[in-house]
Design a protein around this motif. Sequence first.
Motif, short mmCIF file in Angstrom:
data_model
loop_
_atom_site.label_atom_id
_atom_site.label_comp_id
_atom_site.label_asym_id
_atom_site.label_seq_id
_atom_site.Cartn_x
_atom_site.Cartn_y
_atom_site.Cartn_z
N SER A 198 0.83 -1.21 0.00
CA SER A 198 0.00 0.00 0.00
C SER A 198 0.86 1.25 0.00
O SER A 198 0.57 2.23 -0.69
N TYR A 199 1.94 1.21 0.78
CA TYR A 199 2.89 2.33 0.83
C TYR A 199 3.50 2.58 -0.54
O TYR A 199 3.62 3.72 -0.99
N GLN A 200 3.85 1.50 -1.25
CA GLN A 200 4.43 1.62 -2.59
C GLN A 200 3.45 2.29 -3.55
O GLN A 200 3.83 3.18 -4.32
N LEU A 201 2.17 1.89 -3.49
CA LEU A 201 1.15 2.50 -4.35
C LEU A 201 0.94 3.98 -4.00
O LEU A 201 0.79 4.82 -4.89
N ASN A 202 0.94 4.27 -2.70
CA ASN A 202 0.77 5.66 -2.26
C ASN A 202 1.93 6.54 -2.73
O ASN A 202 1.72 7.69 -3.13
N ARG A 203 3.14 6.00 -2.66
CA ARG A 203 4.31 6.77 -3.11
C ARG A 203 4.25 7.02 -4.61
O ARG A 203 4.62 8.10 -5.07
N TYR A 204 3.79 6.03 -5.37
CA TYR A 204 3.64 6.20 -6.80
C TYR A 204 2.67 7.35 -7.10
O TYR A 204 2.94 8.21 -7.93
N SER A 205 1.55 7.35 -6.38
CA SER A 205 0.56 8.42 -6.54
C SER A 205 1.14 9.77 -6.10
O SER A 205 0.92 10.79 -6.74
N LEU A 206 1.91 9.75 -5.01
CA LEU A 206 2.50 10.98 -4.47
C LEU A 206 3.47 11.62 -5.46
O LEU A 206 3.49 12.83 -5.62
N TYR A 207 4.27 10.80 -6.12
CA TYR A 207 5.27 11.33 -7.05
C TYR A 207 4.72 11.60 -8.44
O TYR A 207 5.43 12.11 -9.30
N ASN A 208 3.48 11.24 -8.68
CA ASN A 208 2.89 11.50 -9.99
C ASN A 208 1.79 12.55 -9.89
O ASN A 208 2.06 13.73 -9.92
N SER A 209 0.54 12.15 -9.73
CA SER A 209 -0.57 13.12 -9.76
C SER A 209 -0.50 14.12 -8.60
O SER A 209 -0.66 15.32 -8.80
N LEU A 210 -0.26 13.64 -7.37
CA LEU A 210 -0.24 14.55 -6.22
C LEU A 210 0.94 15.51 -6.26
O LEU A 210 0.85 16.65 -5.80
N TYR A 211 2.05 15.06 -6.83
CA TYR A 211 3.23 15.92 -6.93
C TYR A 211 2.93 17.14 -7.79
O TYR A 211 3.35 18.25 -7.48
N TRP A 212 2.18 16.93 -8.89
CA TRP A 212 1.87 18.05 -9.79
C TRP A 212 0.91 19.03 -9.14
O TRP A 212 1.01 20.23 -9.35
N PHE A 213 -0.02 18.52 -8.32
CA PHE A 213 -0.90 19.42 -7.55
C PHE A 213 -0.04 20.29 -6.63
O PHE A 213 -0.22 21.50 -6.54
N TYR A 214 0.91 19.65 -5.95
CA TYR A 214 1.79 20.35 -5.02
C TYR A 214 2.64 21.40 -5.74
O TYR A 214 2.76 22.54 -5.29
N THR A 215 3.21 21.04 -6.89
CA THR A 215 4.05 21.95 -7.66
C THR A 215 3.27 23.14 -8.19
O THR A 215 3.72 24.28 -8.12
N ILE A 216 2.06 22.87 -8.71
CA ILE A 216 1.22 23.96 -9.23
C ILE A 216 0.80 24.89 -8.10
O ILE A 216 0.83 26.12 -8.24
N ALA A 217 0.42 24.31 -6.95
CA ALA A 217 0.02 25.13 -5.80
C ALA A 217 1.18 25.99 -5.31
O ALA A 217 1.01 27.19 -5.03
N LEU A 218 2.38 25.41 -5.20
CA LEU A 218 3.55 26.18 -4.77
C LEU A 218 3.88 27.29 -5.77
O LEU A 218 4.19 28.42 -5.38
N SER A 219 3.82 26.97 -7.06
CA SER A 219 4.11 27.97 -8.10
C SER A 219 3.11 29.12 -8.03
O SER A 219 3.49 30.29 -8.13
N LEU A 220 1.84 28.78 -7.87
CA LEU A 220 0.80 29.81 -7.75
C LEU A 220 1.02 30.67 -6.51
O LEU A 220 0.92 31.91 -6.57
N GLY A 221 1.35 30.02 -5.39
CA GLY A 221 1.65 30.76 -4.16
C GLY A 221 2.83 31.70 -4.34
O GLY A 221 2.79 32.85 -3.89
N LEU A 222 3.87 31.25 -5.02
CA LEU A 222 5.05 32.10 -5.26
C LEU A 222 4.72 33.27 -6.18
O LEU A 222 5.22 34.38 -5.98
N ILE A 223 3.88 33.02 -7.19
CA ILE A 223 3.50 34.11 -8.11
C ILE A 223 2.79 35.22 -7.33
O ILE A 223 3.12 36.40 -7.47
N ALA A 249 15.72 36.49 -9.38
CA ALA A 249 14.74 35.85 -8.48
C ALA A 249 13.78 34.96 -9.26
O ALA A 249 13.56 33.80 -8.89
N ILE A 250 13.22 35.48 -10.34
CA ILE A 250 12.27 34.70 -11.15
C ILE A 250 12.97 33.54 -11.85
O ILE A 250 12.48 32.41 -11.83
N GLY A 251 14.14 33.81 -12.44
CA GLY A 251 14.87 32.77 -13.16
C GLY A 251 15.32 31.64 -12.26
O GLY A 251 15.15 30.46 -12.60
#
Length: 201
Positions: free
Chosen positions: A111-136, A154-156
């Motif tokens: 179960s941990y392996q499946l969760n990590r797969y989800s974390l590094y794929n779909s959930l990771y992109w949610f996290y990255t987009i949210a952080l990018s939006l917060g930084l903007i 700073a932006i680069g």
Amino acid sequence: MQAFDQIQELWQKHDVEVKLSADEMLQQAKKEVNGLKFKSALNILGMLASFIAIAALWMFYHFNSWTTHVGISITMIAIGVYTLILYRDHRLISKTDYTLHPNEYLNNLKSYQLNRYSLYNSLYWFYTIALSLGLIFYFVEILGHFNIYQKMVAIGSTALWILFCSTILRKAVIKREKERISLLIEKFERISSQISSTDQF
């Protein structure tokens, strides 16, 4: 002499399978499980430290623009959600005693392996987009204090860092963790099969 060389060559090609007892395999697995738990706990502590640092910045530094408050809020929500997900996964590999219940621990590990797969794929992109939006949103006010060169740096650098984490670093972490967890699952499957075979006799 030629016959001896042929026998020696055959012997070198022959793989000798070393049979380990379930106890010895459990000892090996124990080290790897402890390493996995330690790394998981470090990830959680790192996320908590980030959350506290951003919260302290928000509390003790006066921001004028509403966009900065929105940016910090989005960033803190993203970090908070990601930390809770990491904690949920940490509990999966920490709550069961693998020495007493290797089969149950094996299921938790899968179960941990499946969760990590989800974390590094779909959930990771949610996290990255949210952080990018917060930084903007955060940069709207902050960049107003910088000159044109400082803004570009700073932006680069922020964009390059997010790109690096999303591509090279993410792929390396996924590969390393996938191999590590797969090897651990394989060990627990062998331990479970050895225990079940000894229970039959």
